[in-house]
Design a protein around this motif. Structure first.
Motif, PDB file in Angstrom:
ATOM      1  N   VAL A  66       0.853  -1.192   0.000  1.00 55.56           N
ATOM      2  CA  VAL A  66       0.000   0.000   0.000  1.00 55.56           C
ATOM      3  C   VAL A  66       0.889   1.242   0.000  1.00 55.56           C
ATOM      4  N   LYS A  67       0.836   1.991  -1.093  1.00 53.94           N
ATOM      5  CA  LYS A  67       1.611   3.236  -1.167  1.00 53.94           C
ATOM      6  C   LYS A  67       0.662   4.398  -0.919  1.00 53.94           C
ATOM      7  N   VAL A  68       0.956   5.154   0.135  1.00 56.51           N
ATOM      8  CA  VAL A  68       0.022   6.192   0.573  1.00 56.51           C
ATOM      9  C   VAL A  68       0.498   7.594   0.203  1.00 56.51           C
ATOM     10  N   ILE A  69      -0.395   8.359  -0.379  1.00 55.96           N
ATOM     11  CA  ILE A  69      -0.170   9.793  -0.563  1.00 55.96           C
ATOM     12  C   ILE A  69      -1.195  10.487   0.321  1.00 55.96           C
ATOM     13  N   ASN A  70      -0.700  11.238   1.286  1.00 53.85           N
ATOM     14  CA  ASN A  70      -1.565  11.893   2.244  1.00 53.85           C
ATOM     15  C   ASN A  70      -1.627  13.395   1.990  1.00 53.85           C
ATOM     16  N   ALA A  71      -2.816  13.920   1.817  1.00 52.34           N
ATOM     17  CA  ALA A  71      -2.983  15.374   1.640  1.00 52.34           C
ATOM     18  C   ALA A  71      -4.442  15.719   1.886  1.00 52.34           C
ATOM     19  N   SER A  72      -4.750  16.994   1.825  1.00 48.93           N
ATOM     20  CA  SER A  72      -6.146  17.390   2.015  1.00 48.93           C
ATOM     21  C   SER A  72      -6.956  16.912   0.807  1.00 48.93           C
ATOM     22  N   ALA A  73      -8.256  16.776   1.000  1.00 50.16           N
ATOM     23  CA  ALA A  73      -9.116  16.266  -0.074  1.00 50.16           C
ATOM     24  C   ALA A  73      -9.010  17.146  -1.311  1.00 50.16           C
ATOM     25  N   ASP A  74      -9.039  18.452  -1.096  1.00 49.16           N
ATOM     26  CA  ASP A  74      -8.981  19.368  -2.240  1.00 49.16           C
ATOM     27  C   ASP A  74      -7.658  19.234  -2.983  1.00 49.16           C
ATOM     28  N   GLU A  75      -6.581  19.066  -2.238  1.00 42.10           N
ATOM     29  CA  GLU A  75      -5.268  18.888  -2.868  1.00 42.10           C
ATOM     30  C   GLU A  75      -5.212  17.588  -3.674  1.00 42.10           C
ATOM     31  N   LEU A  76      -5.764  16.532  -3.099  1.00 40.75           N
ATOM     32  CA  LEU A  76      -5.737  15.229  -3.785  1.00 40.75           C
ATOM     33  C   LEU A  76      -6.568  15.281  -5.066  1.00 40.75           C
ATOM     34  N   ILE A  77      -7.721  15.909  -4.973  1.00 40.69           N
ATOM     35  CA  ILE A  77      -8.596  16.026  -6.138  1.00 40.69           C
ATOM     36  C   ILE A  77      -7.887  16.850  -7.220  1.00 40.69           C
ATOM     37  N   GLN A  78      -7.245  17.936  -6.812  1.00 45.96           N
ATOM     38  CA  GLN A  78      -6.493  18.782  -7.723  1.00 45.96           C
ATOM     39  C   GLN A  78      -5.352  17.989  -8.380  1.00 45.96           C
ATOM     40  N   LYS A  79      -4.665  17.221  -7.558  1.00 42.82           N
ATOM     41  CA  LYS A  79      -3.534  16.413  -8.045  1.00 42.82           C
ATOM     42  C   LYS A  79      -4.005  15.405  -9.088  1.00 42.82           C
ATOM     43  N   MET A  80      -5.116  14.731  -8.787  1.00 47.03           N
ATOM     44  CA  MET A  80      -5.641  13.736  -9.729  1.00 47.03           C
ATOM     45  C   MET A  80      -6.065  14.388 -11.041  1.00 47.03           C
ATOM     46  N   LYS A  81      -6.629  15.586 -10.935  1.00 45.76           N
ATOM     47  CA  LYS A  81      -7.052  16.309 -12.142  1.00 45.76           C
ATOM     48  C   LYS A  81      -5.837  16.643 -13.007  1.00 45.76           C
ATOM     49  N   MET A  82      -4.785  17.124 -12.356  1.00 43.99           N
ATOM     50  CA  MET A  82      -3.589  17.516 -13.093  1.00 43.99           C
ATOM     51  C   MET A  82      -2.873  16.313 -13.699  1.00 43.99           C
ATOM     52  N   GLU A  83      -2.873  15.229 -12.964  1.00 42.42           N
ATOM     53  CA  GLU A  83      -2.178  14.028 -13.456  1.00 42.42           C
ATOM     54  C   GLU A  83      -2.927  13.374 -14.619  1.00 42.42           C
ATOM     55  N   GLY A  84      -4.231  13.551 -14.630  1.00 43.42           N
ATOM     56  CA  GLY A  84      -5.044  12.991 -15.709  1.00 43.42           C
ATOM     57  C   GLY A  84      -4.827  11.498 -15.885  1.00 43.42           C
ATOM     58  N   LYS A  85      -4.676  11.080 -17.141  1.00 44.21           N
ATOM     59  CA  LYS A  85      -4.525   9.652 -17.446  1.00 44.21           C
ATOM     60  C   LYS A  85      -3.229   9.074 -16.879  1.00 44.21           C
ATOM     61  N   GLN A  86      -2.282   9.948 -16.576  1.00 50.74           N
ATOM     62  CA  GLN A  86      -0.989   9.484 -16.050  1.00 50.74           C
ATOM     63  C   GLN A  86      -1.038   9.247 -14.534  1.00 50.74           C
ATOM     64  N   SER A  87      -2.167   9.551 -13.918  1.00 50.92           N
ATOM     65  CA  SER A  87      -2.226   9.467 -12.452  1.00 50.92           C
ATOM     66  C   SER A  87      -1.947   8.050 -11.953  1.00 50.92           C
ATOM     67  N   PRO A  88      -1.055   7.921 -10.967  1.00 47.06           N
ATOM     68  CA  PRO A  88      -0.803   6.613 -10.385  1.00 47.06           C
ATOM     69  C   PRO A  88      -1.893   6.203  -9.385  1.00 47.06           C
ATOM     70  N   ALA A  89      -2.804   7.122  -9.071  1.00 44.95           N
ATOM     71  CA  ALA A  89      -3.811   6.846  -8.035  1.00 44.95           C
ATOM     72  C   ALA A  89      -4.677   5.650  -8.407  1.00 44.95           C
ATOM     73  N   ASP A  90      -4.824   4.736  -7.449  1.00 41.20           N
ATOM     74  CA  ASP A  90      -5.756   3.614  -7.622  1.00 41.20           C
ATOM     75  C   ASP A  90      -7.030   3.847  -6.817  1.00 41.20           C
ATOM     76  N   VAL A  91      -6.830   4.380  -5.600  1.00 40.98           N
ATOM     77  CA  VAL A  91      -7.965   4.561  -4.692  1.00 40.98           C
ATOM     78  C   VAL A  91      -7.937   5.979  -4.139  1.00 40.98           C
ATOM     79  N   LEU A  92      -9.100   6.593  -4.048  1.00 46.07           N
ATOM     80  CA  LEU A  92      -9.219   7.874  -3.344  1.00 46.07           C
ATOM     81  C   LEU A  92     -10.060   7.639  -2.093  1.00 46.07           C
ATOM     82  N   ILE A  93      -9.492   8.026  -0.951  1.00 46.92           N
ATOM     83  CA  ILE A  93     -10.244   7.930   0.303  1.00 46.92           C
ATOM     84  C   ILE A  93     -10.423   9.335   0.842  1.00 46.92           C
ATOM     85  N   THR A  94     -11.641   9.674   1.185  1.00 45.52           N
ATOM     86  CA  THR A  94     -11.832  10.975   1.814  1.00 45.52           C
ATOM     87  C   THR A  94     -13.038  10.935   2.744  1.00 45.52           C
TER      88      THR A  94
END
Ligand code: FE
Length: 351
Positions: A64-92
């Motif tokens: 389990v590789k964890v990226i910890n940040a505020s929900a708004d930051e994570l959502i922003q990060k996922m938007k910017m990463e687009g198709k390249q995003s390594p995110a598998d799961v979003l927990i908020t």
């Protein structure tokens, strides 16, 4: 040594799973299976979660590789990463935020009978894009010295002039309040919600500031008589390493509003599979693990939240508050009415 053991566990797990059996036997080696990961973007800042993630790793061999940040930051990060995003799961936390992620196109619908059947339907997204993991109730903490709980009934009645100058509640920019307002809109209609917001502002003890815990502290300090607060904060305060916080929490009573009609407003923390999850199967297995009995027990035992899994008994600290009727409003509604809720707050001058 530990690494090797983990790799072997992962290997045997892969080698024993159903229809890909043959393929795994010939192509998967302990070398490559140790690369099994699930990338988790999480807003939950609670320490017990780490323990649960470790249990998942031990059980499945999936790291389990964890990226910890505020929900708004994570959502922003996922938007910017687009198709390249390594995110598998979003927990908020809060269905309002989960809906926001869904509306931004950051999640995907998944098929899981386990999630579908274990989680009550009002606590999961109608399109299977997110699932509730834990429940929290937004309740009233009152001064035991100055308030007779028999005078409390509903959220709606908090605008009664008898509470003038007595209500403590945090800012309307907070998602917990936005979701509470969304539930009022869904249940009572927009016009009634506007009136309610105005009445609440008129009854506030002070201009909104601070966290949920700060409202409880302000009740005990005598700044007001009633505070609106998420239930788990009371559990945390009662078990705090800070003796002052324990003492504070012991001086307040808890009231679950709207028991005679729709029930108390509840919300969830939840998880969804990311739109471009590189490890989709691992992501689903991970979320299924989070609503398993072991994980659910830890969520309630350590964070004083209510389990979504009905077979798991809430921790004693919150069980003593008794059973309560909860509002079964589908939590999708909280997202649907979020924008309207923010507008109503602004109009009413709820800071
Ligand atoms: Fe919180």
């Amino acid at each position: 040594m530990k690494k090797i053991l983990l790799a072997i566990t992962a290997f045997s797990l892969l080698a024993s799973c159903g229809k890909d059996n043959k393929k795994n036997e010939t192509t998967v080696t302990p070398e490559s299976s140790k690369d099994q990961v699930v990338n988790v973007y999480t807003h939950r800042h609670y320490e017990p979660d780490q323990k649960i993630f470790k249990m998942f790793e031990d059980k499945t061999g999936i790291k389990v590789k964890v990226i910890n940040a505020s929900a708004d930051e994570l959502i922003q990060k996922m938007k910017m990463e687009g198709k390249q995003s390594p995110a598998d799961v979003l927990i908020t936390v809060d269905a309002g935020r989960l809906s926001r992620a869904k509306d931004e196109g950051l999640l995907q619908s998944i098929k899981s009978d386990v999630l579908e059947q274990s989680i009550p339907s009002h606590l999961q997204d109608v399109d299977n894009q997110w699932f509730g993991l834990t429940k929290r109730a937004r309740i009233i903490a009152y001064s035991k010295d100055r308030v007779n709980p028999e005078d409390l009934t509903t959220y709606e009645d908090l605008v009664n002039p008898k509470w003038k100058g007595k209500i403590l509640v945090r800012s309307s920019s907070n998602i917990y309040n936005q979701s509470l307002m969304a539930s009022i809109i869904a249940n009572d209609g927009e016009e009634a919600a506007k009136e309610w917001a105005k009445g609440m502002v008129a009854n506030m003890a002070r201009s909104p500031k601070g966290s949920d815990r700060d409202q409880v502290k302000a009740v005990v300090a005598g700044e007001g008589d009633l505070a609106i607060v998420n239930s788990y904060y009371i559990g945390k305060m009662l078990n705090s390493p800070d003796a002052e916080e324990v003492k504070t929490a012991q001086q307040i009573g808890l009231f679950f509003p709207n028991q005679a009609n729709r029930g108390t407003h509840i919300n969830v923390s939840g998880a969804g599979v990311a739109k471009y999850a590189p490890n989709k199967e691992n992501a689903i297995a991970f979320i299924e693990f989070l609503i398993g009995e072991e994980a659910q027990k830890i969520f309630t035992d350590s964070n004083y939240e209510y389990p979504v899994l009905e077979s798991v008994i809430p921790v004693e600290d919150i069980k003593v508050w008794g059973e309560f009727k909860e509002d079964n409003l589908g939590l999708n509604k909280l997202g649907e009415h979020n924008k309207k809720a923010v507008l109503i707050f602004d109009e009413a001058g709820w800071k």
